[in-house]
Design a protein around this motif. Sequence first.
Motif, short mmCIF file in Angstrom:
data_model
loop_
_atom_site.label_atom_id
_atom_site.label_comp_id
_atom_site.label_asym_id
_atom_site.label_seq_id
_atom_site.Cartn_x
_atom_site.Cartn_y
_atom_site.Cartn_z
N ARG A 22 28.28 47.35 129.43
CA ARG A 22 28.31 48.81 129.51
C ARG A 22 27.16 49.45 128.72
O ARG A 22 26.34 50.19 129.26
CB ARG A 22 29.64 49.33 128.97
N LYS A 62 33.55 57.09 123.46
CA LYS A 62 34.70 56.27 123.08
C LYS A 62 34.41 54.78 123.19
O LYS A 62 35.03 53.97 122.50
CB LYS A 62 35.90 56.62 123.97
N TYR A 63 33.49 54.40 124.07
CA TYR A 63 33.23 52.97 124.26
C TYR A 63 31.79 52.57 124.01
O TYR A 63 31.44 51.40 124.04
CB TYR A 63 33.61 52.53 125.68
N SER A 95 28.37 51.48 122.41
CA SER A 95 27.83 50.80 121.23
C SER A 95 26.36 51.16 121.12
O SER A 95 25.61 51.03 122.08
CB SER A 95 27.99 49.28 121.37
#
Length: 215
Positions: free
Chosen positions: A134, A158-159, A161
């Motif tokens: 992602r 939220k996800y 990095s």
Amino acid sequence: MFRADVWVVLDDVQFNARDYQHRARLAAPGDPESQRWLTLPVHRPRGRDSRIDELTLADPHGTHRTVSRLVRQYYGRCTHWGGTAGIVDEVLTALALNERLAVVAEVSVRAMLVRLGWRGAVVRSSDLPSRDGRSERLADLTAAVGAGTYLCGRGGAKYLSEHPFLERGLRVRYPPPPPLSHERGLRTASALWAFAERGAEGVRDALAVECVPAR
């Protein structure tokens, strides 16, 4: 998007039927919290593994009729329906000429961006090299278009990095959502509500963002 110089259309990722990729919420003009789904039925050639750019409309003619009827039913009496109708007409033309969901979705957003004076570039992720992870994918796409900063929305934060970006010498920014999204019910509603109720100029004023040429 209005703060960005480049919009990368993420068209080569797995389709998510529970997201907004083939549907939108129409909000009632007098009560934005009163909403209903407008859904485009789609055919997934590889089932759950199908990518967005592989999807076709399951019933193009029926979808054309439904979109035309429902959108006019909701917004046909709004003050700025005249300008909004032009956006809808572009989408209806795309529905009539093309059965690919990705094309229709891109046309709908481009039609709004043009009326807001956005002058950025639009590219598709399927035309660019990227890895599968992602955050790795997003970092690769940012670098591929020659950008130095990735603008991340509240949902993506939220996800996300930041490590793959830092590895490439890229920055990540988290701009706040536009003022319109704080109004009652509008976090989930289609942008057509704003265009029909306020017009393109009103939407630009509400966003309070200056549209500048791409860098």
